[in-house]
Each structure stands twice: as structure tokens, then as C-alpha cells.
Design a protein around this motif. Structure first.
Motif, short mmCIF file in Angstrom:
data_model
loop_
_atom_site.label_atom_id
_atom_site.label_comp_id
_atom_site.label_asym_id
_atom_site.label_seq_id
_atom_site.Cartn_x
_atom_site.Cartn_y
_atom_site.Cartn_z
N SER A 5 0.84 -1.20 0.00
CA SER A 5 0.00 0.00 0.00
C SER A 5 0.86 1.24 0.00
O SER A 5 0.55 2.23 -0.65
CB SER A 5 -0.90 0.02 1.23
N ASP A 49 -6.24 -0.50 -4.16
CA ASP A 49 -5.66 -1.13 -2.98
C ASP A 49 -6.63 -2.15 -2.41
O ASP A 49 -7.60 -1.78 -1.76
CB ASP A 49 -5.31 -0.06 -1.94
N GLU A 50 -6.40 -3.40 -2.68
CA GLU A 50 -7.27 -4.48 -2.24
C GLU A 50 -8.75 -4.14 -2.45
O GLU A 50 -9.53 -4.12 -1.50
CB GLU A 50 -7.02 -4.80 -0.75
MG LIG Z 1 -2.22 -2.43 2.47
#
Ligand SMILES: [Mg+2]
Ligand SMILES: Nc1ncnc2c1ncn2[C@@H]1O[C@H](COP(=O)(O)OP(=O)(O)OP(=O)(O)O)[C@@H](O)[C@H]1O
Lengths: 383, 279
Positions: free
Chosen positions: B71, B200-201
Motif C-alpha cells: 500500500s 488497494d485491495e
Molecule cells: Mg495495504
């Protein structure tokens, strides 16, 4: 296994759960009694205050005939109450204005025993209006300054020692006694705050010439509702700032990130995706501040309040500046006056308890409104 | 990165040319990360010596165990880390479309218009569906109703949400299901027509069906956008990405074509991780 005979028969006389008084249990009983008593003590105090005020105040405000409310109490301003007896033994009780009228109408009436009771006649319209104006000014100023400070502290300022100290200072402000705020307000807003004027007064500390022959004169606003409103605002700023910061913190970081990631400037992100959602919470919390401000006496005692004023604020002036720079009557100060600064008698009681009753009900309504709004707001918030 | 990969190729019997990541920036390279160190707090680098190239029109997946800095690197690419006062790049350069994005002459607002981001926790604004998608254009000062209408429709169609919401554009974005909300966020991001979309995810808070829908969406979007996606889901990486980068403890261990990373990685660590023998 199922042979009943092997189990020893339960003997009725031996109760394994027999009550036993142990020291621990005695301690438990004592503690719970003390705790309960302390709670009841508060209840009793509250009940006593409310019931006494209602018992003595409600009859002043309500009446048995239509319209069931003593409208005069709400529409008249405080006056001197006259009580007197005529020669024939009739007893009269009337406001001073009626009394003058009565004397003109009955020139031959001989008055034997006459008493005047200051501030005990008329109603409470003037103080109500004054308190409303002071509160409105206070809220506008406090919300503006509080909101901007909170936004700065929460969104712009970098974390660090200095900011921690600023926060600490603000929080400490909350602990300053209100009489100190009153004196501070007197010193700053009444004597030093700047005004724009053509002819600065003698007492002005500094005159900065402006265009058109005007001066920015640091001569203060005098004893005025605006000085009182500002003083009250400074007093509740810590509460407002804390409330605003709380509301800002409750807005998910995701809203800020999402709008920044879309290319918003910091201010766009705050104004479009933070403040609109934080605002209801701020307002709700601030209303509780209003209830506190409305009831304060000390901060307005030197800065704004008058015990007596013949005219209502809008009757006394024709300019905006003049409107805000006049003193006003205010409920808490009025209550202080009738309760502590006039000779007491049975004729002063209705005004005393009536004022307290109305004021208490008003403040409680605001508090209830604030709580209601908060519950409602919590329900609506979904994120 | 060159060091890493070269080391990797030398220590195995792989053909040395196998690491296409060391190839110099080509016209197709949109993001170049050049020997970057990054620290949230001074002195504690959480990213070390990261070098990589991300190509146009491809989906690049970042994988690696929790806390390895995926991240962090992603948020360096649109400078979201600027929000953290002490955070800074301590070494190296990140170039997007040939420009060093940490150069003082770069306007971070303009950068973020080109590099959009979709977050892990879907975060639509408590506004109508329409206003959510139009937000990015509105803050750019676009007021024309027809332009906005057109952009909203196009973005929602791209995000595969149009059919589901076209009759209730005025109802709140928060009234949608989780998967729909995330697609709304994707629509909101692509409405400003970024060149690059960072994710991000994006599926970690979603059910399997919504996840599948979003994965399909990602593979469709790569025609128009360069996509970088962080994921913990190995299958997802194989399904959606063209290239995969494996991170471990703040370092880029290996970056290569996804097929290679999952079937025949150059590095032992990568193999252990992707085959689940990690640790
Ligand atoms: Mg992360
Ligand atoms: N705001 C922050 N301030 C300080 N350190 C941080 C911050 N955010 C992350 N870190 C640290 O940086 C390192 C990398 O974190 P990062 O969030 O990039 O990991 P990640 O690979 O995305 O992990 P995950 O898979 O759990 O999301 C971690 O050690 C983390 O503790």
C-alpha cells in the motif's frame, strides 16, 4: 446405575443454600446502601428545586381563565410594582404605569399606605429579548470562530508539540471562572475593541486614520449587547471547538482521501466532503452550549446587562450600529436583580418565581431539543 | 530493481534474459520507480531500493505478506502519502509519463487527476449516485449538465453499474450493496479519465460474486487504463494481472509476467510465497 437406594436421600432440614451473614455480605450491603443514598440525594435535590419552582412559578404564568397563559407576563417589560391602600380600606396592587393613570383618574382618592416594589411588576419581555439577542450574537461568533479553529486544528495543522500546547490552552480556557471572562470581556470588548468612527473618543487608546476622515479607534464597544455576545462566545469557545473537532473526527478518513484522490484541493475536500457531513453534528453539540450561555450572569454583568431599561432594543435606535451597541436586559441578570438586589416581600415573589420558572423551562426545552437532535442525527448517520 | 533481479537470475539456472523488468524504459512504460526508499518516520525506511517499470495498458499486481509495503508504494504513486506530514521519499525517483512526480514543479492536484485511486474500504460519499460519479468533474469546475450526464453514464457503463442504477441515479450511493458501492467508487474514479488507476485491495471487503464482477471489470478496463492492484488473493492476481510484483519486508523481491511468477519464479522466496509454503 439406576439403583435409587445407593443415592443418599436428600434431607429437607439441611438447606445447602441457607442464608449466612458473612463480613463480605455485610460490606456489600453497606456499599450498595451508600451508593443508593447518594443517588437519591441528587434526585431529592432536583425534585425539590423543580417542584418548588413549579409550585410557585407556574401560577404566575398560567391562569384558570382563557387564554390560560398570563400573556402580560410575556409581553410587558419589568416595572415597579405599586401596592397601596385607600382611605376606605380598599387594597390596590398595580404596575407603576397603571398607578399613574389611576392617580389621574382618582384625583380625590387619598392613599394611606403606599409601597413600591422595584422590578416586581410588568413582565419579562425585555429580559427575554435581551437574552435571545445575546445568545444569537454569541452563537454566531462562537460557531464561526470555533468552526474555523476546529477545522484548522483538525485538518490543517501539523501534529506536534506546539499544537498540543494550543489544544491544552483551549481546554484550560474551559476551566476559567465565568466572572473572569466577564472582566476580560469588560477589559477587551468594552474598552479596547476597535470601532470605525468619525470622532474618536477621549478614552480611545489608538486611532488609525482611514479614508474619508474616519478612524479605526480602539475605544471599545462600551457596555453593549455586542460586547456581551462576544464575551459569552469566548467563554463557550472551548466547548464549541471540542464539539466541532469531535464532529470532524467522526467523518471517515475515506471521504477526505477519496476526494483528494479525485484531484480536489484540500479546501475543496474539506468544504465538499467533510463539512457538510460534520455540520449537523456541530450544530447539535453547540445547542447544548447555548443553554449554558443563556444562563450565565457573570460574563454579561459588566459587559452588556442592565437591570432596567424602558425601551426595547429596536425602539431605542435607528441604525444597525446603534442597535448592537446598546445595553440590554437579560434573563439571568434580571433574576439576579429581583432575587438579590431588591428588598424582599410577598409582592416580589411572583416576579421572582415566574422569571425563574419561565427561564428554566426555556433552557430545558433547548437541552431537550439538543438531545432530540443528537439522537435523530445519530440515526441518520450511516457511514 | 536491476540488482535484485540480476542477483536472482544469477543464483538460478534461468536464462539471464528472463527478467524483462530490467529492460530500459520503453515508450510503453508509464510508471518508473527508480531505486526508491520511503520512510513514514525519519530513519525508518519501510521501502528499500525499489525499482520497477509499469507498462501501459497492463494490469500489474502487487503481492506480498501483510506489512511489506504494498500500500505504501501504491500511495506513493499518486502522492497520497503527502497527507502524512513526516512521510517522505528518502532516495530515488518515481517518474510517471516521464516526469518526476516529487519534483517541486509538479502540481499534486494535476497528478491525482491523472492517477486515480480506488480504496480497500469502498467509500462513496453520502450523496446521490449521480453526484458521486460527477464529483470529480464538479470540483474541476465543470457545470454543464450535458457534459456531466454524459460522463456519468459513460463511467457507470464502464463500471458495469449502469443497468443496475440507471433508474435511481438520484438515490443515495450508500443504499447500494457493497459490491455495487465499490463499482460506484470505480466509476467515480474513472469519471475524471485518469491514465492510471491504483486499486488497494479493492475486493477485500466483498463477497465472492461481487469480487468476480469486479475482476471482470478490471480486465475490461485495462484497454483504457493502466491498472495497479494490490491483492492478497493469489488467484485474483493470476486472474486479472499481466505482471506481478512480489514484495517482502519493504523490498521488491521479484517482478515478472504473472504466468512466470506463479509457475516458474526466479527466486526461491517468491516460489515459497505463491505456493503457500511461506514462513
Ligand atoms: Mg495495504
Ligand atoms: N501511516 C503510517 N505511519 C507509520 N507507519 C506506517 C503507516 N502506514 C503503514 N506504516 C508501516 O509501513 C509498513 C508497510 O505498510 P503497508 O500498509 O504499506 O503494508 P501493506 O503491504 O499494504 O500491508 P497490508 O497487506 O496489511 O495492507 C508497515 O510496517 C506499517 O507498519
Amino acid at each position: 446405575m439406576h439403583d435409587q437406594a445407593t443415592d443418599p436421600p436428600l434431607q429437607k432440614s439441611e438447606n445447602p443454600f441457607q442464608k449466612k451473614i458473612t463480613p463480605q455480605k455485610r460490606q456489600d450491603a453497606v456499599v450498595s446502601t451508600v451508593l443508593r443514598m447518594a443517588t437519591y440525594f441528587i434526585l431529592i435535590c432536583a425534585a425539590f428545586i423543580f417542584l418548588d419552582i413549579i409550585r410557585k412559578g407556574a401560577p404566575v404564568v398560567f391562569q384558570t381563565e382563557f387564554p390560560f397563559v398570563n400573556t402580560k407576563f410575556f409581553t410587558d417589560s419589568p416595572e415597579t410594582l405599586m401596592t397601596f391602600e385607600t382611605e376606605d380600606g380598599t387594597f390596590y396592587k398595580m404596575d407603576f404605569s397603571d398607578y399613574s393613570q389611576w392617580k389621574r383618574d382618582n384625583p380625590e382618592g387619598r392613599i394611606v399606605e403606599e409601597h413600591s416594589h422595584a422590578y416586581s411588576g410588568g413582565g419579562i419581555f425585555g429580559p427575554l429579548v435581551g437574552t435571545a439577542l445575546l445568545t444569537i450574537i454569541c452563537i454566531i461568533v462562537a460557531l464561526f470562530v470555533g468552526l474555523t479553529t476546529a477545522v484548522y486544528l483538525n485538518e490543517y495543522s501539523s501534529k506536534g508539540r506546539f499544537m498540543d500546547m494550543v489544544r491544552l490552552a483551549i481546554m484550560n480556557l474551559a476551566g476559567v471562572p465565568s466572572i473572569v471572562f466577564g472582566l476580560f470581556g469588560l477589559g477587551l470588548f468594552c474598552f479596547v475593541a476597535p470601532v470605525i468612527t468619525g470622532e474618536p473618543q477621549e478614552r480611545s487608546i489608538l486611532n488609525i486614520p482611514l479614508f474619508g476622515g474616519n478612524f479605526l479607534a480602539f475605544q471599545g464597544w462600551g457596555t453593549s449587547m455586542i460586547a456581551g455576545g462576544f464575551t459569552l462566545a469566548v467563554m463557550i469557545l472551548p466547548v464549541i471547538i471540542a464539539a466541532c473537532e469531535e464532529s470532524l473526527k467522526a467523518i471517515p478518513m475515506g471521504f477526505r482521501e477519496a476526494s483528494l484522490a479525485l484531484g480536489a484541493t484540500k479546501w475543496q475536500s474539506i468544504s465538499k466532503s467533510v463539512l457538510p457531513y460534520a455540520f449537523p453534528g456541530m450544530l447539535t453539540a453547540s445547542i447544548l452550549g447555548i443553554t449554558r450561555v443563556a444562563g450565565e450572569t457573570a460574563p454579561i454583568m459588566f459587559t452588556a446587562a442592565l437591570a432596567h431599561k424602558d425601551k426595547l432594543p429596536w425602539q431605542d435606535t435607528d441604525s444597525i450600529g446603534g442597535f448592537f451597541s446598546q445595553s440590554v436586559q437579560a434573563m439571568p441578570y434580571h433574576i439576579y436583580t429581583v432575587a438579590a438586589r431588591i428588598p424582599q416581600s410577598e409582592y416580589t415573589k411572583p416576579m421572582q418565581f415566574g422569571s425563574v420558572f419561565v427561564f428554566m423551562v426555556l433552557v430545558m426545552c433547548f437541552a431537550a431539543l439538543s438531545i432530540f437532535m443528537r439522537i435523530n442525527y445519530r440515526k441518520r448517520v450511516k457511514w | 530493481m536491476s540488482d535484485e533481479t540480476r542477483e536472482g537470475s544469477l543464483s538460478t539456472d534461468e536464462t539471464p534474459g528472463g527478467s524483462s523488468a530490467v529492460a530500459p524504459a520503453t515508450a510503453d512504460t508509464v510508471i518508473e520507480v527508480d531505486d526508491v526508499n520511503f520512510a513514514y518516520v525519519k530513519g525508518k525506511d519501510v521501502l528499500r531500493d525499489i525499482s520497477m517499470q509499469i507498462n501501459k495498458g497492463q494490469v500489474t499486481a502487487f503481492i506480498g505478506p501483510s506489512g511489506c509495503g504494498k500500500s505504501t508504494l501504491l500511495r506513493c504513486l499518486n502522492r497520497m502519502n503527502d497527507l502524512i506530514p513526516t512521510a517522505e521519499i528518502t532516495k530515488g525517483e518515481i517518474r510517471i509519463l516521464g516526469t518526476d512526480i516529487y519534483d517541486p514543479s509538479v502540481d499534486v492536484i494535476e497528478l491525482r487527476k491523472h492517477v486515480g485511486m480506488v480504496f480497500q474500504k469502498y467509500n462513496p460519499f453520502p450523496k446521490s449516485i449521480y453526484e458521486n460519479v460527477a464529483f470529480g468533474l464538479r470540483i474541476q469546475g465543470i457545470k454543464s449538465k450535458s457534459v456531466l450526464d454524459e460522463a456519468v453514464e459513460r463511467s457507470l457503463k464502464l463500471a458495469g453499474l449502469w443497468e443496475e442504477v440507471k433508474d435511481r441515479l438520484d438515490s443515495s450511493g450508500l443504499g447500494l450493496s457493497g459490491g455495487q458501492q465499490q463499482r460506484l467508487c470505480i466509476a467515480r474514479t474513472i469519471a475524471v479519465q485518469p491514465k492510471i488507476v491504483l486499486m488497494d485491495e479493492p475486493c477485500s471487503a466483498l463477497d465472492p460474486i461481487s469480487t468476480t464482477i469486479i475482476e471482470e471489470l478490471i480486465t475490461q478496463l485495462k484497454d483504457e487504463f493502466t491498472i495497479v492492484i494490490v491483492t492478497h488473493n493469489m488467484q485474483q492476481a493470476t486472474r486479472v494481472s499481466d505482471r506481478t510484483a512480489y514484495f517482502y519486508l519493504g523490498e521488491l523481491i521479484e517482478m515478472d509476467d504473472t504466468i512466470k511468477i506463479f509457475n516458474n519464479p526466479s527466486r526461491k522466496e517468491t516460489e515459497d510465497y505463491v505456493s503457500g509454503r511461506f514462513g
